[in-house]
Design a protein around this motif. Sequence first.
Motif, PDB file in Angstrom:
ATOM      1  N   SER A  72       0.826  -1.222   0.000  1.00  0.00           N
ATOM      2  CA  SER A  72       0.000   0.000   0.000  1.00  0.00           C
ATOM      3  C   SER A  72       0.848   1.255   0.000  1.00  0.00           C
ATOM      4  CB  SER A  72      -0.915   0.020   1.231  1.00  0.00           C
ATOM      5  OG  SER A  72      -1.731  -1.121   1.261  1.00  0.00           O
ATOM      6  N   SER A  73       2.060   1.168   0.504  1.00  0.00           N
ATOM      7  CA  SER A  73       2.942   2.333   0.630  1.00  0.00           C
ATOM      8  C   SER A  73       3.522   2.722  -0.725  1.00  0.00           C
ATOM      9  CB  SER A  73       4.066   2.012   1.620  1.00  0.00           C
ATOM     10  OG  SER A  73       5.043   3.017   1.605  1.00  0.00           O
ATOM     11  N   HIS A  74       3.993   3.968  -0.807  1.00  0.00           N
ATOM     12  CA  HIS A  74       4.621   4.418  -2.057  1.00  0.00           C
ATOM     13  C   HIS A  74       6.061   3.932  -2.175  1.00  0.00           C
ATOM     14  CE1 HIS A  74       6.302   7.390   0.683  1.00  0.00           C
ATOM     15  NE2 HIS A  74       7.155   7.744  -0.271  1.00  0.00           N
ATOM     16  N   THR A  75       6.616   3.399  -1.089  1.00  0.00           N
ATOM     17  CA  THR A  75       7.976   2.844  -1.135  1.00  0.00           C
ATOM     18  C   THR A  75       7.907   1.330  -0.980  1.00  0.00           C
ATOM     19  OG1 THR A  75       8.210   3.211   1.241  1.00  0.00           O
ATOM     20  CG2 THR A  75       9.059   4.910  -0.212  1.00  0.00           C
ATOM     21  N   PRO A  76       8.648   0.592  -1.790  1.00  0.00           N
ATOM     22  CA  PRO A  76       8.585  -0.876  -1.729  1.00  0.00           C
ATOM     23  C   PRO A  76       9.155  -1.403  -0.417  1.00  0.00           C
ATOM     24  CG  PRO A  76      10.362  -0.169  -3.178  1.00  0.00           C
ATOM     25  CD  PRO A  76       9.593   1.066  -2.807  1.00  0.00           C
ATOM     26  N   PHE A  77       8.769  -2.621  -0.068  1.00  0.00           N
ATOM     27  CA  PHE A  77       9.300  -3.254   1.139  1.00  0.00           C
ATOM     28  C   PHE A  77      10.791  -3.545   0.945  1.00  0.00           C
ATOM     29  CE2 PHE A  77       4.800  -4.841   1.485  1.00  0.00           C
ATOM     30  CZ  PHE A  77       4.479  -4.085   2.600  1.00  0.00           C
TER      31      PHE A  77
END
Length: 1301
Positions: A72-77
Amino acid sequence: MATITKIGNQFFVSGSTIEGAAYARHFAQQSIQDLDMMLVEGRIISPSCILKLKDAVGFVQVKYDENYIQLSSHTPFSTKSNQNGILCINGLKMKEKYCGTESIYFLPTSTIITTGQTAINSASAEVKFKCNSSSITLDEQFENILNSIRRIKAQEHIECLQSKYILVCNTFLRSLSQFALPLISTIAEAENLNLQTFKDLISLTSPIYNIQMPQVIKVRLNDLLEFYEKYKHLGNESFLKEYIEYGQLCINNEADFVPALQLDFWPDDIQSFLERIHRHRPQLYQLIIDTTSMHLIPKWSEKTAKIDEELEFRYSFSEIERTLAMNRTRVEQILNGVARSIYYKYLKHRSLIPSYLIKTTVLWMCELRNLNDQFTDEDDDRTIALVLAEQWLVYVKEILSNGVCKHYFIDEMNLLGSCSTEALQTAIDILEHGVDLDADEKINIFIEQKNLLNQHRHTMENWFGNMKVKDILDAMNEYKLLKENWLCPSRDFQDNGSAIDCLHVLNLLRTLDGPYQQNWSTFKRLFLDTNETNWLPCLWGEAVDDCSPSDFVDSLVGLGNMLSQIQTAMEKEDFDGTINMAMNQHEFSGVQNILNDLIKPSNMVHNNLMTSWLPMLIETYFNELSTSTLFNARAPFQHRSIIDNHPNGPLSNLLKNLSLPSEWNSSMRQPFLQYGQHVSNNFFDLLNNAPDHDMTINDLIKYYEPPLQTSSQSVTTSSIPKQIISHATNSSSINKEEFTLVIFDPDFDIKTIEEDQYRSINDYVLFYAEKSQLLSSIQSINEEKILIIIFDQIFDRNFLDQLQNLNQVDSISIYSIQGNYDESIKNDYSKLIDIYTDKLLLFEQLRMRIKQLSTLIFGFHNVERICPTFEKFSKDNGIFFWNLLLKDYLMINSSADQSLLVEKCREYYRGNADEMENIELFEKTYRSENAFEWYLKHCFLSKQLNKAFRTADVEQLKLFRFFIDDLCSNIKSTNIVHRTVILSLDQYEMLLKNIGQLMTFSGLLINDTIETETIYSSSKTQVIVKFEVKNMNSIDLNNIFQLNSFEFDDNLQLWIAHLMMIDNGNEIKQQYLSIKQQTMEKMTLPIIMGDLLFTFQNLSKVQKYFENLQNEDDALIYNYYGNINYLKGEYDLALENFQISYELMISDERIKDTAFLLHDIGYVYDMKKDYKEAYDYHMRALEIRQIYSSEDDIQIGISLYNIGRTLVTMNNHDQALIYHQKALNIWEKKLPFNHHLIAQSLHSHGVVYFNKRDYTQASYYYKKALDLYEKITPRDEHGILMIKNILEQIQDLTAQQLITS
């Protein structure tokens, strides 16, 4: 495993902030609960991604599988392989992205600095907020940006910047439309904020770049500023500052950002919980299944291998806990409140047991015990709290004794497993013996807030209490007219009522106006009083927001910040209109959800936001709530017991029988608006019904206060505290006459005062019944002489000592009916005129003294000294040439007509029957030929004109110009002029020092209008002087005299100054003007007059003078702005203004003049200790002067000296000596031997040799400098003492060298 509907995929607020009883934090001396924010960054669909840990119950690792994990975040895990080679999500990296430091704009002059930090074994990124108030205030921010705008407006090709400005504005608007407004949509809708509101604010800035603002906004601004100009003396600039200070105290200073992963299933670990809750509380079970989910949050258990510490996650039940809390009964809420209160008061600071234990014990008690059945409707909350507190204590002590507290959701977990036996026993002992449920506990944080409120009240009392009833009524009535004529009013147009809104508007505008009340006049000149020919049309058309006057003024608070941000963007060379957003739509919606959580009215009660702000809101002055109700509302904030005020905390007393709306909306404003209108109407009625509209609010309060009752009667407490009584006879904030009469009377009563009697002595009279207020007031007066009358039977020597030491105080008179006093008191205080038992005699002598006291200011000029450009003018020199040139300056300004003077004087002297009669007579009978007769009359004309002459009040002198013209044209010449006055010791010593020199007077030197024999002064700080002029063939403003002698006359017992009028005044004037005009191009008379003001007026007056100049050279004006900033220590602003001046001169090809600018810039860099830059600018100034001047020009010497001085600070003493020697050679050749520049050069030679440890040469030059200083500046005790101290050091150092050798 059962699957559930995905619900908890949003950001949300968790913990006690949302679960209730956050007010319990007060017992830990915290005003607001820390915020726990769950930031859901992804969703795990399959249980196959969960790797359970054998040795850590409730902890897992998350296998990274793109097929079953949604981001969901704009930065990847971030991922990392565990010790078994399985790729897992790195939880530590999820937390670390919320760490670091960022700055966020908060209030108009404040920023919030966020500093985040985390640890492996922490579930969150702990973010600390620190609100940094800028050292700059709102008015300073506004003033600084207006100064920058002046530079922009001075540019010739401003049209070239229009396209970039339009791009900046459209970018700002797009950012507001796409992000800011949607983010605060709930608040924006409730507060009627929309895109047009911000369009209007941005449009206010458009005239900077020759773009029109909407005409409606322009009319609104003109109307508001016209209203403000008339009533700004009623405004108070401190209110907004105090609210900002209070707001900073109330905001949270910490928050926990908890990154989380939502589980789209229920893990096996909690199936037993689900079965249990289904069995015991089936309705809650269904609610949990339908609306909640579990999450994983990154945290290391510290029970597994350190190699995988970054990869561990813990189960989080925050959303389930939140649902359980939101569905508690009132009895269960009270249990939660008392349990948390006991923990925060007695256990939290000891760190003996985990805080999660408190929540867990409450959850177990709510499930296992029939709490609701224990009580009936007749039981009050305090009784319930006492019973539940005792039950909870027994329950917790039993748990602690066993050392086991079963986790509410996971059967295998013991919350006390990590606690030592000693810690558990200590906690038991505290709960057994240390808890006092009935003890009255102080809440210090709210006592601190109360102190701020007291300060706010004191400010309001001083400001509001001294206003006159008639002034407030006038302002309120005019504000009503302003509202009636307001263009495009709000459709609802509901406000707080005329009184509250009127004062609110004046306070905000006054806050932005600055201490010298000049920002709005500058704004008006730059933005409104403009020629809009060839300007571009409005940015977004003529449409404007529908709003009330007070809402419009509210938006102006952000004007300085908006101007600043636009200018910052304009200065970026690479600005391309791109908006950078560090979040995607999911995160954006999440932030919206958190904000909505926090501001929901019911949640605000629980999370303490309302608790923190309420004390400020209920501390009002015309409150319709009773005194007892207000006390009951305030008291619990400052002290209460553990079992008081549950379950809503201190708000309980105000929220009884009240229901809070479920959502924030515009209807919530209605009660506040209705209440404000009710208070305003009550206040308006009180004012209208005042027995005397000339009385102050303080007097009105005293009038309405009930009489003191005897001890046998019941005491009634007024809802308004007793005020410090004071009164002013003139409502103007500025005294336009020479004198202020101050009355101290501890028994002062407005009802018995004979105001006309006092105003017959002096128009401006201040009455005080409290000594500290009197002292504070007169210390702020610096342009009038103060005469004090003390009505008191007790002679307070401490009070007299303080008055005696104030330079503003001219004299003190004491009125004592009894006449019993110690005669020595007269000898002890030189300013004490007499102690009177006859009031009429006292008043008569004061009238006479006011007529006798000198209003003459004189300046001197050495007849043998020319006035070159490098001459250092003293205050005396500046006054001499100001007086000499004043008439010429007034003649080039247009003259105001008689009707304007009459109008202004009528407005000023309202209520003064004598002066109003004089004004009426003047209007009907004045002719130019009787100007001198009017001037001799001791009335408003001579009083105001003499003050204007003495204080160099240019605007006032322009108002009187027609009268000055008539006066100088029709004054009667005489052979001999005698003028006897009372002078200060400083003026007396000035006469002694300047025998033989030329002098001029401020105003006119005319014959006495009273007999010399009647003039008397017993003060040891004053001297009676008689000026005698023979052969006075004409009387004019620019007369020059020579002081031939000054001697004491034994017969008359006074000093006589024998003056001779000289005829070559015009020659001296022309010589001075010629030299000044040779200094720099475009040095007109108005510019030269401003230059003279620097020598004898304060910097605010000088700045105002230059701001009011029209049609003068901008380059020179910015040069003087720079000098003002330099003298005020505002070095960056000085550089900015000097740079503008430099650029304007370069564009005008005035290269020679730029040497002065480079010289000034070099001086600023010297003060900033940037010596390399200073050296470069001094060298550039030297190079220009060497091109345009002869090699021995004095200005070249000045540049050489500056370079030498800078080299000394750079420790390059050999080079410094070369430049100093060159400068000295020029000055000794071209200047008189006793010139101050030569003294400075000799002094600097001494400094260089001292630093080179050549003490022989240093001593030689220091002694020569000392000899010269003592001749030309004998009163410069600091400089002389400094050299003497250095010479003593040299003597000691030389002796040590001899001993060593």
